[in-house]
Design an enzyme around this catalytic site. Structure first.
Site, PDB file in Angstrom:
ATOM      1  N   CYS A 126       0.824  -1.207   0.000  1.00 14.33           N
ATOM      2  CA  CYS A 126       0.000   0.000   0.000  1.00 14.33           C
ATOM      3  C   CYS A 126       0.857   1.256   0.000  1.00 14.33           C
ATOM      4  O   CYS A 126       1.606   1.507   0.946  1.00 14.33           O
ATOM      5  CB  CYS A 126      -0.915  -0.030   1.228  1.00 14.33           C
ATOM      6  N   ASP A 127       0.707   2.026  -1.070  1.00  9.02           N
ATOM      7  CA  ASP A 127       1.306   3.360  -1.121  1.00  9.02           C
ATOM      8  C   ASP A 127       0.159   4.341  -0.878  1.00  9.02           C
ATOM      9  O   ASP A 127      -0.802   4.386  -1.667  1.00  9.02           O
ATOM     10  CB  ASP A 127       1.942   3.569  -2.506  1.00  9.02           C
ATOM     11  N   VAL A 128       0.254   5.105   0.190  1.00  8.63           N
ATOM     12  CA  VAL A 128      -0.877   5.982   0.551  1.00  8.63           C
ATOM     13  C   VAL A 128      -1.073   7.129  -0.450  1.00  8.63           C
ATOM     14  O   VAL A 128      -2.069   7.841  -0.379  1.00  8.63           O
ATOM     15  CB  VAL A 128      -0.745   6.548   1.996  1.00  8.63           C
ATOM     16  N   SER A 139       2.346  15.051  14.988  1.00  6.63           N
ATOM     17  CA  SER A 139       3.681  15.250  15.577  1.00  6.63           C
ATOM     18  C   SER A 139       3.541  16.407  16.561  1.00  6.63           C
ATOM     19  O   SER A 139       2.607  17.221  16.444  1.00  6.63           O
ATOM     20  CB  SER A 139       4.665  15.630  14.463  1.00  6.63           C
ATOM     21  N   TYR A 179       7.104  20.333   6.570  1.00  2.43           N
ATOM     22  CA  TYR A 179       6.740  19.219   7.464  1.00  2.43           C
ATOM     23  C   TYR A 179       5.797  19.749   8.555  1.00  2.43           C
ATOM     24  O   TYR A 179       4.753  19.158   8.852  1.00  2.43           O
ATOM     25  CB  TYR A 179       8.002  18.617   8.075  1.00  2.43           C
ATOM     26  N   ALA A 207       3.837  22.292   8.415  1.00  2.00           N
ATOM     27  CA  ALA A 207       2.524  22.609   7.834  1.00  2.00           C
ATOM     28  C   ALA A 207       1.686  21.340   7.679  1.00  2.00           C
ATOM     29  O   ALA A 207       0.485  21.337   7.997  1.00  2.00           O
ATOM     30  CB  ALA A 207       2.699  23.286   6.479  1.00  2.00           C
TER      31      ALA A 207
HETATM   32  N1  LIG Z   1      10.279   9.617  14.431  1.00  2.00           N
HETATM   33  C1  LIG Z   1       9.834  10.737  14.997  1.00  2.00           C
HETATM   34  O1  LIG Z   1      10.548  11.420  15.748  1.00  2.00           O
HETATM   35  C2  LIG Z   1       8.435  11.187  14.771  1.00  2.00           C
HETATM   36  C3  LIG Z   1       7.651  10.662  13.743  1.00  2.00           C
HETATM   37  N2  LIG Z   1       6.378  11.151  13.559  1.00  2.00           N
HETATM   38  C4  LIG Z   1       5.498  10.641  12.531  1.00  2.00           C
HETATM   39  O2  LIG Z   1       5.288   9.245  12.737  1.00  2.00           O
HETATM   40  C5  LIG Z   1       5.031   8.622  11.507  1.00  2.00           C
HETATM   41  C6  LIG Z   1       5.965   7.442  11.341  1.00  2.00           C
HETATM   42  O3  LIG Z   1       7.311   7.934  11.318  1.00  2.00           O
HETATM   43  P1  LIG Z   1       8.566   7.019  11.688  1.00  2.00           P
HETATM   44  O4  LIG Z   1       8.094   5.786  12.330  1.00  2.00           O
HETATM   45  O5  LIG Z   1       9.554   7.882  12.347  1.00  2.00           O
HETATM   46  O6  LIG Z   1       9.096   6.727  10.225  1.00  2.00           O
HETATM   47  P2  LIG Z   1       9.870   5.459   9.634  1.00  2.00           P
HETATM   48  O7  LIG Z   1      10.531   5.984   8.417  1.00  2.00           O
HETATM   49  O8  LIG Z   1      10.663   4.766  10.661  1.00  2.00           O
HETATM   50  O9  LIG Z   1       8.661   4.483   9.184  1.00  2.00           O
HETATM   51  C7  LIG Z   1       7.738   4.918   8.236  1.00  2.00           C
HETATM   52  C8  LIG Z   1       7.096   3.735   7.528  1.00  2.00           C
HETATM   53  O10 LIG Z   1       6.186   4.297   6.574  1.00  2.00           O
HETATM   54  C9  LIG Z   1       6.386   3.668   5.328  1.00  2.00           C
HETATM   55  N3  LIG Z   1       6.000   4.572   4.249  1.00  2.00           N
HETATM   56  C10 LIG Z   1       6.684   5.646   3.776  1.00  2.00           C
HETATM   57  N4  LIG Z   1       6.022   6.191   2.745  1.00  2.00           N
HETATM   58  C11 LIG Z   1       4.889   5.486   2.588  1.00  2.00           C
HETATM   59  C12 LIG Z   1       3.804   5.562   1.689  1.00  2.00           C
HETATM   60  N5  LIG Z   1       3.760   6.457   0.704  1.00  2.00           N
HETATM   61  N6  LIG Z   1       2.784   4.684   1.822  1.00  2.00           N
HETATM   62  C13 LIG Z   1       2.820   3.719   2.780  1.00  2.00           C
HETATM   63  N7  LIG Z   1       3.833   3.572   3.635  1.00  2.00           N
HETATM   64  C14 LIG Z   1       4.864   4.449   3.540  1.00  2.00           C
HETATM   65  C15 LIG Z   1       7.870   3.299   5.301  1.00  2.00           C
HETATM   66  O11 LIG Z   1       8.127   2.266   4.354  1.00  2.00           O
HETATM   67  C16 LIG Z   1       8.096   2.874   6.737  1.00  2.00           C
HETATM   68  O12 LIG Z   1       7.800   1.504   6.922  1.00  2.00           O
HETATM   69  C17 LIG Z   1       5.195   9.695  10.429  1.00  2.00           C
HETATM   70  O13 LIG Z   1       3.918  10.206  10.102  1.00  2.00           O
HETATM   71  C18 LIG Z   1       6.046  10.735  11.124  1.00  2.00           C
HETATM   72  O14 LIG Z   1       5.855  11.995  10.557  1.00  2.00           O
HETATM   73  C19 LIG Z   1       5.840  12.105  14.378  1.00  2.00           C
HETATM   74  C20 LIG Z   1       6.578  12.628  15.380  1.00  2.00           C
HETATM   75  C21 LIG Z   1       7.931  12.213  15.667  1.00  2.00           C
HETATM   76  C1  LIG Z   2       9.402  10.975   9.637  1.00  4.67           C
HETATM   77  C2  LIG Z   2       9.976  11.129  10.991  1.00  4.67           C
HETATM   78  C3  LIG Z   2      10.436  12.494  11.426  1.00  4.67           C
HETATM   79  C4  LIG Z   2       9.475  13.161  12.321  1.00  4.67           C
HETATM   80  C5  LIG Z   2      10.068  14.249  13.096  1.00  4.67           C
HETATM   81  C6  LIG Z   2       9.086  14.857  13.991  1.00  4.67           C
HETATM   82  O1  LIG Z   2       7.910  14.837  13.777  1.00  4.67           O
HETATM   83  C7  LIG Z   2       9.587  15.527  15.174  1.00  4.67           C
HETATM   84  C8  LIG Z   2      10.779  14.946  15.709  1.00  4.67           C
HETATM   85  C9  LIG Z   2      12.036  15.525  15.207  1.00  4.67           C
HETATM   86  C10 LIG Z   2      13.127  14.813  15.013  1.00  4.67           C
HETATM   87  C11 LIG Z   2      13.146  13.378  15.132  1.00  4.67           C
HETATM   88  C12 LIG Z   2      14.187  12.648  14.708  1.00  4.67           C
HETATM   89  C13 LIG Z   2      14.216  11.218  14.843  1.00  4.67           C
HETATM   90  C14 LIG Z   2      15.389  10.546  14.741  1.00  4.67           C
HETATM   91  C15 LIG Z   2      15.500   9.178  15.302  1.00  4.67           C
HETATM   92  O2  LIG Z   2      14.989   8.223  14.457  1.00  4.67           O
HETATM   93  C16 LIG Z   2      16.914   8.765  15.653  1.00  4.67           C
HETATM   94  O3  LIG Z   2      17.657   8.504  14.500  1.00  4.67           O
HETATM   95  C17 LIG Z   2      17.607   9.819  16.469  1.00  4.67           C
HETATM   96  C18 LIG Z   2      18.538   9.215  17.468  1.00  4.67           C
HETATM   97  C19 LIG Z   2      19.231  10.318  18.209  1.00  4.67           C
HETATM   98  C20 LIG Z   2      19.869   9.851  19.468  1.00  4.67           C
HETATM   99  O4  LIG Z   2      19.494   8.779  20.013  1.00  4.67           O
HETATM  100  O5  LIG Z   2      20.744  10.560  19.927  1.00  4.67           O
END
Ligand SMILES: NC(=O)C1=CN([C@@H]2O[C@H](COP(=O)(O)OP(=O)(O)OC[C@H]3O[C@@H](n4cnc5c(N)ncnc54)[C@H](O)[C@@H]3O)[C@@H](O)[C@H]2O)C=CC1
Ligand SMILES: CCCCCC(=O)CC\C=C/C=C/C=C/[C@@H](O)[C@@H](O)CCCC(=O)O
Length: 263
Positions: A65-67, A143, A156, A158
């Site tokens: 699934c690609d969203v 987020s 991002y 926005a």
């Molecule tokens: N990691 C962080 O610090 C934070 C992340 N988020 C949000 O959480 C959500 C997940 O992020 P993470 O787990 O960090 O990312 P991640 O990169 O670790 O995992 C994202 C997953 O989404 C999949 N993906 C990407 N594009 C896609 C698409 N078009 N269709 C379907 N699947 C797709 C990827 O293959 C991957 O399995 C995102 O919406 C991100 O903005 C929010 C706040 C903080």
């Molecule tokens: C698509 C994911 C990014 C979403 C970012 C946010 O919504 C807010 C958070 C901002 C930064 C987050 C960065 C995440 C990084 C981690 O996956 C990890 O690589 C960072 C490890 C850093 C450490 O342990 O020192």
């Protein structure tokens, strides 16, 4: 409201890694069945197999699934309904962090969530034919940047502000009373996932934003993805429709209140 998750069917976009994977694992621990919807076929298939072995043969499936692709997204909903026998929870989570490719970022982060929400309404709404007709719950991953802007990543920011507004509007009583669907936004703070700091820095709209981003990163505390998974269970149990929750520093999530009311 206490929601019994045993036997419930949850569709999770971006479920093959990071926060989406943690959501799936917590849902499985509470007895739900999960449909991992992701563009990463290999990780998704492997995880589904791993979880079928661990939690039971009919507990997890993978749907390609690609969203950004509406027809493929719709097929994932159909496959979930067919193979898992229902649909109760839709987690619109897939997102990317890439202001350099901002059109794709908007298409995944915002349009993807809108597509997933419209599909969830047609597959779960009590006012729709052809789906379960039972209502359900939609959770959108925003987020903390959906509440407090980060000037280093304005696009991002926005997309995430838009998700918060969308969840609050779609979660209004007006919609819930028609569709029987509850809508909640969950806003994680910085979380350790597969996203790397280097990949994020190279995804800034301009190299001029690098110093600002680095300064912000230095003050961030990264929580575990598991704590965001646990926060999902908390908001499924406690969240009312239209509510917005923040989860940071591995703490229990707290509801975000919006004091301004123009109407
Ligand atoms: N990691 C962080 O610090 C934070 C992340 N988020 C949000 O959480 C959500 C997940 O992020 P993470 O787990 O960090 O990312 P991640 O990169 O670790 O995992 C994202 C997953 O989404 C999949 N993906 C990407 N594009 C896609 C698409 N078009 N269709 C379907 N699947 C797709 C990827 O293959 C991957 O399995 C995102 O919406 C991100 O903005 C929010 C706040 C903080
Ligand atoms: C698509 C994911 C990014 C979403 C970012 C946010 O919504 C807010 C958070 C901002 C930064 C987050 C960065 C995440 C990084 C981690 O996956 C990890 O690589 C960072 C490890 C850093 C450490 O342990 O020192």
């Amino acid at each position: 409201m206490v929601m019994d998750l045993k036997g419930k069917v949850a569709l999770v976009t971006g479920g093959a890694a990071g926060i989406g994977k943690a959501y799936c694992e917590e849902l499985l621990k509470f007895g739900a069945k999960v449909s991992i919807c992701d563009i990463d076929d290999s990780a998704g298939e492997d995880l589904a197999e791993l979880w079928r072995n661990k939690y039971g043969p009919n507990r997890a499936i993978f749907c390609p699934c690609d969203v950004t692709d509406y027809p493929q997204f719709e097929e994932a909903f159909q496959m979930t309904l067919q193979k898992l026998g229902g649909l109760d929870i839709v987690i619109n989570n897939a997102g990317i962090f890439n202001d350099r490719f901002w059109e794709l970022e908007v298409d995944v982060n915002l349009n993807g969530i809108i597509r997933g929400t419209l599909l969830a309404q047609s597959f779960m709404g009590v006012d729709r034919r052809g789906g379960t007709g039972r209502g359900g719950t939609i959770v959108m991953t925003a987020s903390t940047m959906g509440i407090v802007p980060n000037p280093a990543v304005p696009i991002y920011t926005a997309t995430k502000h838009a998700i918060v507004g969308f969840a609050r509007a779609m979660g209004d009583q007006f919609h819930q009373s028609q569709s029987g669907i509850r809508v909640i936004a969950l806003c994680p703070g910085p979380t350790q996932t597969t996203t790397t700091v280097e990949s994020m820095r190279s995804a800034l709209l301009s190299d001029k934003y690098d110093a600002l981003f680095k300064r912000d990163l230095a003050s961030m505390n990264f929580q575990s993805a598991q704590s965001v998974g646990q926060a999902l269970i908390h908001v499924l149990q406690k969240g009312t429709s239209g509510s917005v929750w923040a989860v940071e520093n591995n703490q229990i999530p707290r509801e975000v209140k919006f004091p301004v009311n123009y109407y």
